[in-house]
Design an enzyme around this catalytic site. Structure first.
Site, PDB file in Angstrom:
ATOM      1  CB  SER A 157       7.896  12.859 -38.171  1.00 10.04           C
ATOM      2  OG  SER A 157       8.386  13.458 -39.343  1.00 10.04           O
ATOM      3  CG  HIS A 183       6.249  17.914 -38.610  1.00  8.55           C
ATOM      4  ND1 HIS A 183       5.456  16.934 -39.162  1.00  8.55           N
ATOM      5  CD2 HIS A 183       7.445  17.331 -38.339  1.00  8.55           C
ATOM      6  CE1 HIS A 183       6.137  15.806 -39.238  1.00  8.55           C
ATOM      7  NE2 HIS A 183       7.344  16.016 -38.740  1.00  8.55           N
TER       8      HIS A 183
END
Length: 705
Positions: free
Chosen positions: A566, A680
């Site tokens: 991320s 995610h």
């Protein structure tokens, strides 16, 4: 066009206004998915070997272990837990009693089996949590629950009402609450009313992709007729509302989130909305009759000034009337920061960190006055990373405490603060301990400090063989994996390294974690130091740790890898493009990489407070840390593995796809793997987590051995 990156001038491969790989942003486009399948096959051909299968089995065994500690939340007479294992890869929601939970083999009552539900509905459902409504009257059953489920692990989810007495979902045709699939939330007000925000309808979402309005929805009425309670402008982030149901202290609050670090908090009453008059960078919480203020920067509140990172309390009614007495319960210093606050009816438990080491202190309210508090260090015999949660913040002075460190598995303690109320002592008992997942004999964990380019001391942790990490050991350097994040005020604290230990440490590798600027290790100032035009400081910090690992003989450049996901993927993307000479291998997971386009992709607009706005003059500094635009012809890059998820609806998979394509065009040593589910987090089940991690560790083993 030349770009300045660090101390170098770069002639970029990709021009910001001429992107040859834009077509890869079509998440489910036929051509894009064909491209993904080809690279997945190529990565699997390289990485899936005889060693891979054993590696995957070891990781899966850890993730599926039935002797993990079941983390619980108390609701009434029951302790609730969500659990996955080999028999339940998607998981089960279940409950037990405290008496049973204390035994080695609790008797669990299964409420929802997600594997059965997924099979019945033809959807891979991933658990997103449940909220249970406290009954209004004593003796009434805990009946009403809102259960959120995600398709394949995406941020978008559905919410359905579940009846805990009849043990079934309540059909909307019977009046059951149901949020359609999308980003948003639902929360209880009472048994017949909820607050709901959804991303459905014209102009329903902000540029960040989150709901613009939160509404009050009454049972049995059409959702489209629900009244709007609070809303935000299109370029803000999200609107939300909630009900605080503590008996005698009931309140409704609304929040306008203007940006990632700026918000307005409002009280909802018969007269409408009343804003809490504090600067937008002050975080506001409510506990019973108190405001808890946590300013990010130095702030003046009703004539009193408090430093950023402090904790300030005030009576709600007095503050709203402009006559409050404010009391600072915590004030930071250069090495100490406030990490968390946990409330019980009469106590506030503060999790404080000094040089990335935790301690706990309780502040006991000694009278009805919001200024009368007694401070006590608590649970001083517990060491490592400490996490605290209230057992029942409305009725009990008990707290759950977990303790762990890199080499010590998690232990769950039940603490009781009630003895502090009359000047006595707190108590705690260890309820459950997780077993060791790897052989830690001969291993140690140490903290060291590197010096960044501007002279800042940057702490980092090292875990590995004692013979190597002892000062002046002279032992041969080892393959080393350096992990980091450095953003959004998130602290990298020591946690038990079950998978890392089994796959990396047992075979002689070293694991390092860098506590670089941009994180929260030293409070909001440490985070703010690397925002926007100062982002380069986070990367200089990380590079300084990498250099220190080599300089102190822990490893060598060919044996050193970095890994991040991320925002951490943006970090390792910048290591690849700005510091390729420092690493033998780079792992980039679910990353941001195209910083010209990030604010136009999925939730990206919400991160402009962190990185800047590339559609303005901010691009002049953003381009200096946009890895996609820092790639150069003729520059040698270390071996790199990029991973992402097709169903990641937070950070767009186009970042990783396009970076891979650009690296391929340079003839770089790159491989790519994309999970078709997972959101995610990159994986939607323990099986997928094991496979993803096996790709990463097999890649590192091949490159650094």
């Amino acid at each position: 066009m030349t770009v300045t990156s660090g101390n170098r001038s770069v002639q970029p491969l990709i021009a910001p206004d001429a992107d040859p790989h834009l077509w890869l942003e079509e998440v489910t486009g036929d051509d894009a998915l064909a491209w993904v399948r080809a690279r997945n096959a190529r990565a699997e051909e390289e990485l899936v070997d005889d060693t891979f299968e054993a590696l995957q089995s070891d990781i899966r065994e850890i993730l599926d272990a039935s002797d993990r500690i079941p983390v619980v939340s108390r609701r009434g007479a029951h302790l609730y837990n969500f659990w996955t294992d080999a028999e339940h890869p998607q998981g089960i929601w279940r409950r037990t009693t405290e008496e049973s939970y204390r035994t080695d083999e609790p008797e669990w009552d299964v409420l929802i089996d997600l594997d059965e539900l997924s099979a019945a509905e033809g959807v891979t459902w991933v658990w997103h949590g449940a909220t249970v409504l406290r009954p209004r009257q004593d003796g009434e059953p805990w009946r009403h629950a809102l259960v959120s489920l995600s398709r394949g692990g995406s941020d978008a989810d559905v919410t359905r009402e579940f009846d805990l007495v009849e043990r079934r979902f309540v059909d909307p045709e019977e009046g059951g609450f149901a949020k359609p699939e999308g980003k948003g939330s639902v929360s209880w007000i009472d048994a017949d009313t909820v607050y709901i925000s959804t991303d459905h309808g014209e102009d329903a979402v902000t540029t960040s992709g989150y709901p613009r309005a939160c509404r009050r929805w009454r049972r049995g009425t059409p959702l489209q007729e629900a009244e709007t309670v609070v809303s935000v402008e299109p370029d803000h982030m999200v609107a939300a509302a909630g009900h605080l149901g503590t008996p005698g202290f009931e309140r409704d609050i609304a929040v306008r989130v203007l940006g990632f670090y700026d918000r307005e908090t409002l009280l909802i009453d018969d007269g409408g909305l009343r804003r809490v008059a504090v600067p937008t960078d002050v975080r506001v919480s409510i506990h019973r009759d108190l405001f808890l203020f946590m300013p990010r920067t130095e702030t003046t509140l009703q004539g009193q000034t408090f430093p950023g990172g402090s904790l300030v309390v005030a009576d709600i009614d007095d503050f709203m009337a402009g006559r409050a007495e404010l009391t600072a319960l915590f004030t930071p210093d250069a090495s100490t920061s406030l990490q968390d606050v946990t409330a019980t009816p009469q106590c506030l438990v503060l999790t404080v960190m000094q040089d990335v080491v935790h301690r706990l202190e309780a502040h006991v309210r000694t009278s009805q006055s919001p200024t009368d508090w007694r401070r006590s260090p608590v649970f001083e015999d517990l060491t490592g990373t400490l996490s605290v949660a209230a057992v029942d913040p409305e009725e009990s002075e008990q707290v759950w405490i977990t303790s762990e460190d890199h080499l010590k598995p998690t232990t769950l303690h039940l603490g009781d603060l009630s003895g502090l109320l009359d000047g006595g002592q707190e108590t705690h008992e260890a309820l459950k301990s997780a077993p060791e997942r790897f052989d830690a004999s001969g291993l140690t964990s140490v903290q060291r400090f590197a010096t960044s380019d501007d002279g800042t001391r940057v702490p980092y942790f090292l875990v590995g063989p004692q013979e190597l990490l002892a000062e002046g050991s002279g032992a041969a350097p080892r393959p080393t994996m350096l992990y980091g994040y450095g953003g959004f005020e998130i602290s990298m604290t020591p946690g038990y390294l079950g998978v890392v230990g089994k796959t990396w440490l047992e075979s002689g590798g070293v694991y390092a974690v860098a506590n670089i600027r941009g994180g929260g290790e030293y409070g909001p100032d440490w985070h703010r130091a690397a925002l926007r035009e100062n982002r380069h400081l986070a990367y200089e910090d990380f590079a300084a740790v990498a250099k220190d690992l080599v300089a102190t003989g822990v490893t060598t450049v060919p044996q050193l890898a970095c890994r991040g996901g991320s925002n951490g993927g943006l970090l390792t993307g910048n290591m690849l493009t700005q510091y390729p000479e420092l690493f033998g291998a780079v792992v980039i997971q679910v990353p941001l990489l195209d910083m010209k386009r990030f604010s136009h992709l999925l939730a990206g607009a919400s991160w402009r407070a962190e990185y800047g706005d590339p559609d303005t003059e901010d691009w002049e500094f953003i381009r200096g840390f946009s890895p996609y635009h820092l790639l150069q012809e003729g520059r040698r890059y270390p071996a790199v593995l990029l991973t992402t998820s097709t169903r990641d609806d937070r950070v767009h998979p186009g970042h990783a796809r396009k970076m891979t394509a650009a690296l391929e065009s340079l003839g770089a040593d790159v491989r790519y793997w994309e999970n078709t589910e997972g959101g995610h987090g990159g994986a939607a089940s323990p099986e997928q987590q094991a496979r993803l991690n096996s790709f990463i560790y097999r890649f590192l083993q091949q490159q650094l051995s």
